[in-house]
Design a protein around this motif. Structure first.
Motif, PDB file in Angstrom:
ATOM      1  N   ALA A  49       8.738   2.994  -9.902  1.00  0.00           N
ATOM      2  CA  ALA A  49       9.739   3.875 -10.502  1.00  0.00           C
ATOM      3  C   ALA A  49      10.754   3.065 -11.309  1.00  0.00           C
ATOM      4  N   THR A  50      11.139   1.909 -10.795  1.00  0.00           N
ATOM      5  CA  THR A  50      12.102   1.069 -11.504  1.00  0.00           C
ATOM      6  C   THR A  50      11.518   0.543 -12.802  1.00  0.00           C
ATOM      7  N   ILE A  51      10.268   0.073 -12.767  1.00  0.00           N
ATOM      8  CA  ILE A  51       9.632  -0.433 -13.978  1.00  0.00           C
ATOM      9  C   ILE A  51       9.520   0.671 -15.032  1.00  0.00           C
ATOM     10  N   ALA A  52       9.152   1.868 -14.623  1.00  0.00           N
ATOM     11  CA  ALA A  52       9.033   2.974 -15.575  1.00  0.00           C
ATOM     12  C   ALA A  52      10.372   3.261 -16.240  1.00  0.00           C
ATOM     13  N   GLU A  53      11.433   3.217 -15.463  1.00  0.00           N
ATOM     14  CA  GLU A  53      12.770   3.470 -16.026  1.00  0.00           C
ATOM     15  C   GLU A  53      13.178   2.364 -16.985  1.00  0.00           C
ATOM     16  N   LEU A  54      12.918   1.109 -16.604  1.00  0.00           N
ATOM     17  CA  LEU A  54      13.294  -0.022 -17.453  1.00  0.00           C
ATOM     18  C   LEU A  54      12.455  -0.078 -18.722  1.00  0.00           C
ATOM     19  N   ALA A  55      11.195   0.322 -18.641  1.00  0.00           N
ATOM     20  CA  ALA A  55      10.326   0.281 -19.820  1.00  0.00           C
ATOM     21  C   ALA A  55      10.808   1.253 -20.895  1.00  0.00           C
ATOM     22  N   GLY A  56      11.338   2.384 -20.488  1.00  0.00           N
ATOM     23  CA  GLY A  56      11.859   3.354 -21.448  1.00  0.00           C
ATOM     24  C   GLY A  56      10.793   4.263 -22.001  1.00  0.00           C
ATOM     25  N   ASP A  57      11.230   5.216 -22.844  1.00  0.00           N
ATOM     26  CA  ASP A  57      10.304   6.244 -23.319  1.00  0.00           C
ATOM     27  C   ASP A  57       9.475   5.808 -24.517  1.00  0.00           C
ATOM     28  N   ARG A  58       9.673   4.575 -25.023  1.00  0.00           N
ATOM     29  CA  ARG A  58       8.858   4.092 -26.139  1.00  0.00           C
ATOM     30  C   ARG A  58       7.734   3.181 -25.678  1.00  0.00           C
ATOM     31  N   VAL A  59       7.615   2.975 -24.381  1.00  0.00           N
ATOM     32  CA  VAL A  59       6.612   2.050 -23.835  1.00  0.00           C
ATOM     33  C   VAL A  59       5.835   2.751 -22.725  1.00  0.00           C
ATOM     34  N   VAL A  60       4.525   2.660 -22.788  1.00  0.00           N
ATOM     35  CA  VAL A  60       3.647   3.219 -21.763  1.00  0.00           C
ATOM     36  C   VAL A  60       3.323   2.122 -20.751  1.00  0.00           C
ATOM     37  N   VAL A  61       3.417   2.465 -19.471  1.00  0.00           N
ATOM     38  CA  VAL A  61       3.113   1.521 -18.393  1.00  0.00           C
ATOM     39  C   VAL A  61       1.737   1.844 -17.825  1.00  0.00           C
TER      40      VAL A  61
END
Length: 440
Positions: free
Chosen positions: A329-341
């Motif tokens: 969840a933390t990585i998804a938040e840090l990656a932001g909406d312009r990056v797919v994890v």
């Protein structure tokens, strides 16, 4: 005819294994595979009368399995395992040929000397000794040399557990790499004392691919949708994130024990002075204090004056037991909406008790050869094939016993340059491992 002891041939076995290139370039790379080394292991086992089994998950990706019946077939069996693959080595960076297995300055040098053809050699030497002497271990031993540990075990431990679970029938406990080696720490009286780090826990793994998309264009034209920039910003946020600390039982046990030996106090907020006593092993310990996320590879673009439409990064995440969901969840938040994890590979965290008959036997085997030493638990910041075995209810520990010189910066040689292990340490480890096998 005099029968050689394990310590008499362990150095030769280690050299032979290092000289077989088993480089693992990961799931996207080609490599020699483990088959040649697996054939060597089979040959060494057959020479003393065993009939091991060889399994290939795909051509060249070979693992070897041997079950040795014990005196009490009703007891839970012990699995002793190593892996045959190694990470890549750039020969230009080394002071010796990384696949020559040369002896220099009292050490065997080469890729795998530390991770983990040293332990492979100790295992081979010990089970060969059992056969030569007709020794029956107290319980069944399942001896395994896995493929593919360095890429998550997909073609090794995970494949064997999924496709041949019968091989591990009755196994309750396991020992493998990255534990049982010594560090030398100061005492309050001004002397030194060896402490052996027995690995009782390991962090979980998530290998991620972060994929940023944008608008392609000419490098001379302003572009507010640059994939490279989106990715760089995401990686910067991940790098700057302060992961909260949590002290699991194995970490607390290590810190408390180290504090008692050295007379150095610590607090949860200030423990650097204490950890520094561990020398090169301090990095492993620092990595066990919190979750981590480290970028390891970048791919973007194909020409200097072209803004690419995609940029990709590989990120190696390691989480403490119970932290997988919060880390993701933390990585998804840090990656932001312009990056797919995207998840490339994930595996569980482990946490085993620092008590029980097997732990007592490991302690006794070490203290029989080094009576004044201390033995402490610790959490490995990396991972081992014990993860795959744990899915079958097998409790795993790291125990590749090595008594190391105080001035040898050992831990940083895992995946490092000029990897080497002292010949005396190999001989010590073979004696300790045999004692464990004969008494556990």
């Amino acid at each position: 005819m005099e029968i050689s002891a394990p310590q008499d041939e362990v150095v030769r076995l280690c050299q032979d294994l290092i000289r077989i290139d088993t480089t693992n370039y990961g799931p996207d790379g080609e490599g020699p595979g483990e088959r040649e080394a697996a054939d060597y292991v089979v040959e060494q086992l057959r020479e003393v009368g065993y009939e091991p089994q060889l399994f290939e998950s795909q051509p060249g990706r070979a693992s070897v399995v041997l079950r040795i019946p014990g005196a009490d077939r009703e007891r839970g069996a012990l699995c002793i395992h190593g892996h045959l693959d190694v990470v890549p080595a750039n020969a230009q960076d080394w002071s010796v040929d990384p696949f020559e297995g040369v002896i220099k300055d009292g050490c065997v040098w080469g890729r795998g000397a530390v991770d983990m053809k040293d332990m492979d050699a100790m295992i081979l030497a010990c089970v060969r000794h059992l056969a030569r002497t007709g020794t029956v271990p107290p319980r069944d031993l399942v001896v395994v040399f896995f493929a593919d540990e360095e890429a998550g075990g997909v073609h090794g431990s995970q494949w064997l557990v999924e496709h041949h679970p019968e091989l591990f029938e009755g196994v309750t406990e396991a020992i493998s790499e990255v534990g049982g080696y010594s560090v030398t720490v100061p005492t309050p009286e001004g002397g030194d004392r060896r402490a052996y780090l027995l690995q009782t826990a390991e962090k979980g793994i998530v290998w991620l691919r972060l994929r940023a998309s944008g608008r392609a264009g000419h490098g001379s034209v302003p572009n507010d949708d640059n994939a490279v920039l989106h990715l760089a910003q995401a990686l910067s946020r991940i790098a700057e994130h302060k992961w909260p600390r949590e002290y699991i039982a194995s970490v607390r046990g290590l810190l408390d024990g180290l504090s008692e030996i050295t007379g150095t106090g610590y607090s949860d907020e200030d423990l650097e002075e204490l950890v520094e006593h561990l020398g090169g092993a301090a990095g492993f310990v620092r990595g066990s204090l919190q979750d981590t996320a480290n970028p390891t590879m970048l791919t973007a673009g194909y020409k200097h004056n072209v803004i690419p439409q995609e940029a990709v990064a590989a990120v190696d995440c390691r989480f403490l037991p119970g932290h997988e969901e919060s880390l993701m969840a933390t990585i998804a938040e840090l990656a932001g909406d312009r990056v797919v994890v995207e998840v490339e590979h994930r595996d569980i965290a482990l946490d085993s008790p620092f008590e029980g008959p097997l732990v007592d036997a490991m302690k006794a085997a070490l203290l029989a050869e080094d009576p004044e030493a201390a033995i402490l638990p610790y959490c490995l910041s990396g991972g081992t094939d014990n993860k795959a075995l744990s899915t079958m209810g097998i409790t795993g520990y790291g125990f590749a016993p090595l008594r190391l010189p105080a001035d040898l910066d050992f831990a940083p040689m895992f995946h490092g340059i000029d990897e080497r292990v002292p010949t005396e340490s190999l001989e010590f480890g073979a004696k300790v491992l045999l004692r464990l096998i004969e008494t556990c």
